[in-house]
Design a protein around this motif. Structure first.
Motif, PDB file in Angstrom:
ATOM      1  N   ARG A  65       0.673  -1.199  -0.045  1.00 29.87           N
ATOM      2  CA  ARG A  65       0.097  -0.009  -0.069  1.00 29.87           C
ATOM      3  C   ARG A  65       0.810   1.025   0.213  1.00 29.87           C
ATOM      4  O   ARG A  65       0.799   2.398  -0.809  1.00 29.87           O
ATOM      5  CB  ARG A  65      -0.831  -0.016   1.252  1.00 29.87           C
ATOM      6  CG  ARG A  65      -1.778   1.180   1.347  1.00 29.87           C
ATOM      7  CD  ARG A  65      -2.311   1.086   2.715  1.00 29.87           C
ATOM      8  NE  ARG A  65      -1.096   1.693   3.757  1.00 29.87           N
ATOM      9  CZ  ARG A  65      -0.942   1.375   4.863  1.00 29.87           C
ATOM     10  NH1 ARG A  65      -2.058   0.964   5.705  1.00 29.87           N
ATOM     11  NH2 ARG A  65       0.164   1.866   5.607  1.00 29.87           N
ATOM     12  N   GLU A  66       1.764   1.353   0.885  1.00 26.49           N
ATOM     13  CA  GLU A  66       2.637   2.387   1.030  1.00 26.49           C
ATOM     14  C   GLU A  66       3.347   2.754  -0.361  1.00 26.49           C
ATOM     15  O   GLU A  66       3.655   3.756  -0.844  1.00 26.49           O
ATOM     16  CB  GLU A  66       3.651   2.313   2.148  1.00 26.49           C
ATOM     17  CG  GLU A  66       3.082   2.592   3.457  1.00 26.49           C
ATOM     18  CD  GLU A  66       2.452   3.856   3.605  1.00 26.49           C
ATOM     19  OE1 GLU A  66       3.040   4.778   3.715  1.00 26.49           O
ATOM     20  OE2 GLU A  66       1.183   3.710   3.896  1.00 26.49           O
ATOM     21  N   ARG A 122       1.215   3.941  -2.940  1.00 25.75           N
ATOM     22  CA  ARG A 122       0.795   5.580  -2.808  1.00 25.75           C
ATOM     23  C   ARG A 122       2.007   6.398  -3.231  1.00 25.75           C
ATOM     24  O   ARG A 122       1.877   7.462  -3.755  1.00 25.75           O
ATOM     25  CB  ARG A 122       0.615   5.683  -1.257  1.00 25.75           C
ATOM     26  CG  ARG A 122      -0.563   5.074  -0.669  1.00 25.75           C
ATOM     27  CD  ARG A 122      -0.865   5.372   1.004  1.00 25.75           C
ATOM     28  NE  ARG A 122      -2.078   4.870   1.406  1.00 25.75           N
ATOM     29  CZ  ARG A 122      -2.621   4.987   2.543  1.00 25.75           C
ATOM     30  NH1 ARG A 122      -1.659   5.403   3.279  1.00 25.75           N
ATOM     31  NH2 ARG A 122      -3.540   4.462   2.998  1.00 25.75           N
ATOM     32  N   THR A 123       3.133   5.911  -2.829  1.00 26.70           N
ATOM     33  CA  THR A 123       4.274   6.901  -3.453  1.00 26.70           C
ATOM     34  C   THR A 123       4.584   6.672  -4.829  1.00 26.70           C
ATOM     35  O   THR A 123       4.801   7.947  -5.448  1.00 26.70           O
ATOM     36  CB  THR A 123       5.778   6.007  -2.771  1.00 26.70           C
ATOM     37  OG1 THR A 123       5.433   5.984  -1.350  1.00 26.70           O
ATOM     38  CG2 THR A 123       6.888   7.042  -3.045  1.00 26.70           C
ATOM     39  N   HIS A 129       1.608   8.992  -6.317  1.00 26.22           N
ATOM     40  CA  HIS A 129       2.108  10.406  -6.108  1.00 26.22           C
ATOM     41  C   HIS A 129       3.080  10.759  -7.232  1.00 26.22           C
ATOM     42  O   HIS A 129       2.952  12.074  -7.587  1.00 26.22           O
ATOM     43  CB  HIS A 129       2.601  10.474  -4.631  1.00 26.22           C
ATOM     44  CG  HIS A 129       2.962  11.854  -4.241  1.00 26.22           C
ATOM     45  ND1 HIS A 129       2.048  12.848  -3.574  1.00 26.22           N
ATOM     46  CD2 HIS A 129       4.277  12.477  -4.111  1.00 26.22           C
ATOM     47  CE1 HIS A 129       2.720  13.871  -3.486  1.00 26.22           C
ATOM     48  NE2 HIS A 129       3.592  13.562  -3.727  1.00 26.22           N
ATOM     49  N   GLU A 130       4.000   9.688  -7.317  1.00 27.17           N
ATOM     50  CA  GLU A 130       5.166  10.317  -8.309  1.00 27.17           C
ATOM     51  C   GLU A 130       4.435  10.425  -9.814  1.00 27.17           C
ATOM     52  O   GLU A 130       4.897  11.395 -10.547  1.00 27.17           O
ATOM     53  CB  GLU A 130       6.359   9.210  -8.213  1.00 27.17           C
ATOM     54  CG  GLU A 130       7.180   9.351  -7.261  1.00 27.17           C
ATOM     55  CD  GLU A 130       7.935  10.776  -7.045  1.00 27.17           C
ATOM     56  OE1 GLU A 130       8.203  11.309  -8.358  1.00 27.17           O
ATOM     57  OE2 GLU A 130       7.911  11.419  -5.811  1.00 27.17           O
ATOM     58  N   LYS A 142       2.724  13.607  -9.857  1.00 27.87           N
ATOM     59  CA  LYS A 142       3.843  14.651  -9.983  1.00 27.87           C
ATOM     60  C   LYS A 142       4.649  14.907 -11.318  1.00 27.87           C
ATOM     61  O   LYS A 142       4.734  15.803 -11.853  1.00 27.87           O
ATOM     62  CB  LYS A 142       4.891  14.651  -9.012  1.00 27.87           C
ATOM     63  CG  LYS A 142       4.522  15.067  -7.746  1.00 27.87           C
ATOM     64  CD  LYS A 142       5.335  14.759  -6.678  1.00 27.87           C
ATOM     65  CE  LYS A 142       6.902  15.276  -6.857  1.00 27.87           C
ATOM     66  NZ  LYS A 142       7.855  15.038  -5.724  1.00 27.87           N
ATOM     67  N   ARG A 155      -2.978  13.574  -1.454  1.00 26.26           N
ATOM     68  CA  ARG A 155      -3.267  13.391  -0.206  1.00 26.26           C
ATOM     69  C   ARG A 155      -2.682  14.744   0.649  1.00 26.26           C
ATOM     70  O   ARG A 155      -2.059  15.252   0.197  1.00 26.26           O
ATOM     71  CB  ARG A 155      -2.053  12.198   0.434  1.00 26.26           C
ATOM     72  CG  ARG A 155      -2.607  11.825   1.781  1.00 26.26           C
ATOM     73  CD  ARG A 155      -1.650  10.598   2.378  1.00 26.26           C
ATOM     74  NE  ARG A 155      -2.133   9.997   3.283  1.00 26.26           N
ATOM     75  CZ  ARG A 155      -1.560   8.940   3.998  1.00 26.26           C
ATOM     76  NH1 ARG A 155      -0.194   8.633   3.751  1.00 26.26           N
ATOM     77  NH2 ARG A 155      -2.084   8.574   4.977  1.00 26.26           N
ATOM     78  N   TYR A 156      -3.863  14.929   1.389  1.00 26.97           N
ATOM     79  CA  TYR A 156      -3.695  16.251   2.273  1.00 26.97           C
ATOM     80  C   TYR A 156      -4.005  17.286   1.393  1.00 26.97           C
ATOM     81  O   TYR A 156      -4.081  18.268   2.087  1.00 26.97           O
ATOM     82  CB  TYR A 156      -2.333  16.176   3.084  1.00 26.97           C
ATOM     83  CG  TYR A 156      -2.100  15.227   4.392  1.00 26.97           C
ATOM     84  CD1 TYR A 156      -3.060  15.375   5.325  1.00 26.97           C
ATOM     85  CD2 TYR A 156      -1.350  14.324   4.078  1.00 26.97           C
ATOM     86  CE1 TYR A 156      -2.999  14.464   6.168  1.00 26.97           C
ATOM     87  CE2 TYR A 156      -0.939  13.550   4.996  1.00 26.97           C
ATOM     88  CZ  TYR A 156      -2.001  13.458   6.260  1.00 26.97           C
ATOM     89  OH  TYR A 156      -1.819  12.666   7.167  1.00 26.97           O
TER      90      TYR A 156
END
Lengths: 544, 544
Positions: B419-420, B423-424, B427-428, B431, B521-522
């Motif tokens: 999962r982590e 997510r990373t 996100h990449e 971006k 996220r956030y």
């Protein structure tokens, strides 16, 4: 279960790691064997200065704080290269008397430093707030192209494909990495011994432990072999070695600094998170570190992080300090009691409000965190140890013994719920007492004798709560005249008895005394600000 | 394992809950049975207005957004009491045609509203930003002194000792709670049926589901029985019912809003967290909700929360919108395709940069999240169901079937790590494409027929990623002329085939069309700002 790696492989693997270390030490920086202090000499913390091998300028540089070093480089007063050489030299000498390093990075560090100097000369500007600052790094934090084994023999064949996220960000800020440092087997001792490099010694008294698990870092900063270091902390592993070596160590709230690239078994365990953080020569250094990283918005590299920038907090006397004299389970040793008494008296004289803070169910805290350290019964760790047929050191057995046995998923959830409940209740208690920060022991005593660091709960309670906590040196060392054993004390339980019996002032001669300042979750900035206030109170000459 | 509760007890428990509901309905607000629309009438969304039982002013009030209601009360134009009466009346009528409520709170709401009016009259000031605003709340969110069963028969004997944290904060901000709303068995359907109250119907077409799990909330806002509502979301449970009912729903990033006091089995599961969030009549309403709560620093009540205040973000055309036309697994139904096409065309005409966004491994996302929904093999849920000998509804069986079977602790950690990593990587990817937000379907189609909501991954992928996501109504409904079935489409897999076969425009007559906007996220604030931009583009008459 033993796998393909035989005992022969094990020996070869150890030899590989030891050779990497041996070959990384520049011979020209080494003290000749005959000039080394005798093994019987316990206090070696000042040996680099006494060795005669360091120039006055090198001594001056290495006795400067990180904040002042980066200023001196940014002013053009010192070059990054001469700073790196000074610390490299001091690090090698320090290693010879304490065994704190796992690998020196000196040729890379010098090349990087020269590069920074060229940039500075060309542009007149520093590349970032850590331009030219040497930083030591705990071994299990990945560095590209280098072995990262986390003290597991079986992992000596693991080479990191990239730098840990934090290493990348520090590098971007201009840091220079000159040495990697030792840690205990399993990374779960408040001590520093493993089957690869052996023991790291406390430079103030080599009969004592350097602390752990960031024990190599504790020594690195304590001997001024580095002005700043990076450690990790799941139960006290930054703070207790900081305390053992008379330096500063900060355990931030989790998920503020990026943990990615840190190597350890059991990744994905989220009930208790390991935290990465700095060790340094002063609060200013810790803040420089935090700010240099958070100003780079690390959450934009690692989306697990909370997007909370560093919000510098002005130190103010207008705070309420709660004092934990004793956690109600294990009585702190006399030097720690004395340090607390003196600090509290000085706080009063300085005009800071302080109240006795009744520790809230620290026994329950231990029950919860000990269940959550190894929800798998430490199978993840044991498997990696078994892979190389590695012997468990006694403190590894001790730590694995915390486990309540392998938990079911439902049991793990049960303890997570207890943890959350405890966090909420502790927060309420602090609020109800109007307490901004708590001052308390950083450990039951000063650095313990090798292999005897059994009681974790003066630090681990804050891991369970995920409260930021800063260890600072009280100043001074154990004094047999002032710190007499309490012969008439009646221990309240077996643990209390076990720790009480360990105290004899002569055992701990020369050992620095540390204390801990703890804030509410995410109030990292206030913890550093409060530590400054407490230090100002200690330094102020306003008693009597 | 059946315990003391026998079938007789089960019937009694159901009767208790049904009686609580029945007795909570003020008879004077009810539509006489003979005036109710016939069962064969599918579209009842406008029945409150057509019933002739609501005054023009009551209709006006209930057709006003939250933001304008609190303004009108703060101006002294409307009283909290008359606003409460209007929504109470509309809620009762709406319930009669959809079965969306589990309990009305009208006498308490009126007492509270009158109290707020008195305070306002006396002080000339509102008590908070939600002064006098009626809010509906999903049943499993605790209210002091009331049964909170989470749709589990066995829990009908559970009475909450205090309000959920969020309820407390909304109350402090001045909210008035007038109705609690229905949810499906296990809280894990994108549908809304249980063994206590039965099914909640979609007001736009009663052959269709209200959506779920916050289906009662979807209807509450969709029928304007409440201007604002509180739902929860682990896989789409706020967003899919918002989409099904033509309203707005927001799933914030986890740990921004307090979840404490929400009742469900398996507390302590932290691999995928259930999130609490608002439904409303517009983006302004969602922002009012978020700001009203976050301005109260909820992290000072619940230390698990991240201390990130609401940072209002100005809508700007200068964003890049990534478009997910199809997740590569299940093709969206024609009305959703049309909505996406039109939105994208309008964005272009409006001058907003948009790019096609290749969905990044959404199949892997499902593999990970389906492992992590029920690490215990849904034992926690099954135990509570068994306690009352409760029959599993087909969609409960369906959801429990996601489970990979009970995981070991090590397997749970393995999936946490995946999962982590995911997510990373996601996100990449965002971006690297310079994408600020993604626009995508909120569900494979419009509201599905009862019991047929099988495919979760247009919403659940964002739960896995913990990305904030806002559903908004595209405007308009299914149009058989525009939204013809794609007879020549060749489904790519079994799931695709299953969903493709469900589409026939006549089945979905009258069903509103929703779309979803997703941020990093956030980046909750940016998601709402971007949704405003997209809505402005849709409303702008600038095509052609």
């Amino acid at each position: 279960m033993l796998t393909a790696k035989t005992c022969k492989d094990t020996k070869q693997l150890i030899a590989v790691a030891q050779n990497v270390l041996a070959e990384s030490i520049p011979v020209k920086y080494m003290v000749p064997a005959e000039m080394l202090p005798p093994k019987s000499q316990l206090d070696v913390h000042n040996f680099p200065a006494q060795s005669g091998l360091m120039s006055p300028k090198e001594l001056q540089i290495t006795e400067t704080s990180s904040v002042d070093i980066v200023k001196a480089i940014a002013n053009g007063e010192w070059t990054a290269e001469e700073v790196t050489v000074a610390f490299a030299r001091r690090a090698v000498i320090s290693h010879q008397v304490t065994n704190f390093a796992t690998e020196f990075l000196i040729s890379d560090a010098l090349a990087h430093a020269r590069d920074l100097d060229r940039t500075f000369k060309k542009t007149g500007r520093v590349v970032g707030p850590l331009h030219g600052l040497p930083i030591s790094v705990k071994e299990h934090i990945s560095m590209e192209g280098r072995i990262t084994h986390g003290s597991y023999i079986a992992w000596i064949d693991k080479i990191s494909s990239e730098d840990a996220t934090l290493v990348k960000l520090l590098k971007k800020a201009g840091a220079v990495f000159h040495v990697r440092t030792n840690q205990p087997q399993s990374l779960m001792h408040l001590d520093c011994d493993n089957n690869i490099y052996g023991r790291t010694y406390n430079p103030f008294n080599r009969n004592l432990t350097s602390g752990g698990s960031s024990g190599g870092e504790g020594v690195s900063i304590g001997m001024k072999a580095s002005p700043m270091g990076v450690g990790t902390d799941s139960g006290g592993s930054i703070r207790q070695p900081a305390s053992c070596n008379g330096v500063y160590g900060f355990r931030p709230t989790t998920l503020r600094l990026p943990h990615g690239g840190t190597v350890m078994p059991g990744m994905g365990q989220e009930s208790i998170r390991c935290v990465i953080g700095p060790l340094g020569q002063g609060v200013d250094d810790l803040e420089l570190f935090m700010k240099s990283v958070l100003d780079q918005s690390p959450w934009d590299y690692d989306p697990s992080l909370v997007p909370v920038p560093w919000r510098s907090s002005m130190p103010s006397k207008n705070i309420t300090v709660g004092v934990i004299w004793d956690d109600g389970i294990v009585r702190p040793h006399p030097p720690i009691q004395r340090a607390l008494r003196e600090t509290v008296a000085k706080l009063k004289a300085y005009g800071v409000k302080k109240v006795t803070f009744q520790p809230y169910k620290h026994d329950l805290a231990w029950k919860i965190i000990s269940a959550l350290y190894f929800p798998d019964g430490a199978a993840a760790q044991k498997d990696v140890l078994a892979e190389a047929g590695e012997m468990l050191l006694p403190l590894t057995e001790w730590a694995f013994g915390f486990s309540h046995g392998p938990l079911t998923i439902a049991e793990n959830w049960h303890w997570n719920v207890q943890r959350e409940k405890y966090r909420t209740e502790y927060h309420e208690v602090m609020k109800s007492k109007d307490v901004d920060v708590i001052i308390c022991p950083a450990y039951v005593g000063v650095a313990p004798e090798h292999g005897t660091a059994h009681y974790w709960n003066y630090t681990s309670v804050w891991n369970l709560l995920d409260h930021p906590a800063c260890v600072f040196p009280f100043g001074g060392v154990v004094d047999p005249k002032l710190d007499k054993p309490e012969f008439d004390y009646k221990p309240r339980n077996e643990q209390d008895n076990c720790e009480w019996k360990k105290y004899c002032p002569e055992t701990f001669l020369g050992a620095p005394i540390g204390l801990q300042v703890v804030g509410k979750r995410y109030h990292d900035e206030e913890v550093l600000a409060a530590t400054r206030v407490i230090e100002s109170a200690l330094r102020a000459d306003n008693l009597g």
